[in-house]
Write an enzyme that holds these catalytic residues in place. Structure first.
Site, short mmCIF file in Angstrom:
data_model
loop_
_atom_site.label_atom_id
_atom_site.label_comp_id
_atom_site.label_asym_id
_atom_site.label_seq_id
_atom_site.Cartn_x
_atom_site.Cartn_y
_atom_site.Cartn_z
N TYR A 190 -2.27 -1.58 10.15
CA TYR A 190 -1.99 -1.85 9.10
C TYR A 190 -0.89 -0.71 8.81
CZ TYR A 190 -3.95 -0.94 4.11
OH TYR A 190 -3.71 -1.01 2.40
N SER A 214 0.82 -1.20 0.35
CA SER A 214 -0.03 0.51 0.29
C SER A 214 0.87 0.93 -0.13
CB SER A 214 -0.89 0.06 1.47
OG SER A 214 -1.86 1.20 1.91
#
Length: 273
Positions: free
Chosen positions: A154, A141
């Site tokens: 995350y 990401s």
């Protein structure tokens, strides 16, 4: 790496980026095992592929963070199509917000977003090195290069996923193994919208941080960029070109970047104040 005729496994393939990647692979002549925790979603995705490219996809359900499930995926691929050539470690979860994650939440975030990649590589890379060819694509990401406001789990796991992909490339790149790391920002998936539906201020800020920072892309656009990078044998896949500018700014002056991120976070949280 040339895609036609290759056998690929795509995790998190029941929807979002994973489903789009599986479809893009099949459209280019690959055979695909579509894997997802939601087995029914994997079956639907495989059926969609087979409707356009008959016999190109099969589905498997299961937790792809577990070694025995990855072994089952590899065995299914070999039985249906032949030895695995490509592995797309795409499954991911947000993992919760703030510092209040439990030990179990931390374990799950790290298992799905990082250890699943490590376990797959342990099973595939040694054989690829002997064969002299293989392709490992890690979906990290932009959060793995920058950060994710609101979500420590995350951000930490995605940073680690980028680091592991880098290590794989450095260690095995001379053995014919190609490694790519997909680092998109906003993509229109269920994962993106989890925060805004959470009822949690940090979760809502997490979604706004992504959606207000740049364009929200369709999964198909991200998959197309991923295919081009695999064919070109590029490591870093940036569907949002602006992420590179942000990454350069971060590295050029870390303290200034941190101050800017704190200001940005304040503006996001003030929306709910």
């Amino acid at each position: 790496m040339q895609i036609p005729g290759k056998t690929a496994i795509v995790t998190g393939g029941g929807g979002g980026i994973g489903s789009a990647v599986a479809q893009a692979l099949a459209a280019r002549g690959a055979r695909v095992v579509v894997a997802d925790l939601d087995g029914a979603a994997a079956e639907r995705a495989a059926a969609t592929i087979n409707a356009e490219h008959p016999g190109s996809a099969v589905a498997e359900g299961g937790d792809v963070a577990r070694t025995e499930v990855i072994e089952r995926l590899i065995a299914r691929a070999q039985a249906e199509f032949g030895p695995v050539d490509m592995y797309f470690a795409n499954a991911g979860i947000t993992g919760g917000t703030g510092l209040n994650l439990t030990e179990q939440q931390w374990d799950t975030a790290l298992d799905v977003n990082l250890r699943a990649h490590i376990r797959a590589a342990q099973l595939l890379v040694p054989e690829w090195a002997e064969r002299g060819e293989g392709c490992f694509v890690s979906t990290a990401s932009a959060a793995g290069l920058l950060t994710q406001i609101g979500s420590a789990g995350y951000s930490v796991a995605k940073h680690a996923a980028v680091a592991f992909a880098e290590w794989l490339s450095v260690t095995y790149g001379d053995s014919g193994i190609r490694v790519s790391c997909l680092c998109p920002m906003g993509v229109e998936t269920a994962l993106l919208r989890e925060g805004e539906r959470s009822g949690d201020r940090l979760g809502e800020a997490a979604t706004r941080a992504v959606t207000s920072a740049g364009d929200v892309l369709a999964p198909e656009a991200v998959a197309a960029e991923a295919m081009a990078a695999v064919e070109d044998e590029r490591f870093l896949i940036l569907p949002h070109p602006g992420v590179l500018d942000m990454y350069r700014q971060k590295g050029a002056d870390y303290d200034r970047w941190l101050r800017g991120m704190r200001r940005y976070q304040r503006t996001l949280l003030e929306v709910d104040a």
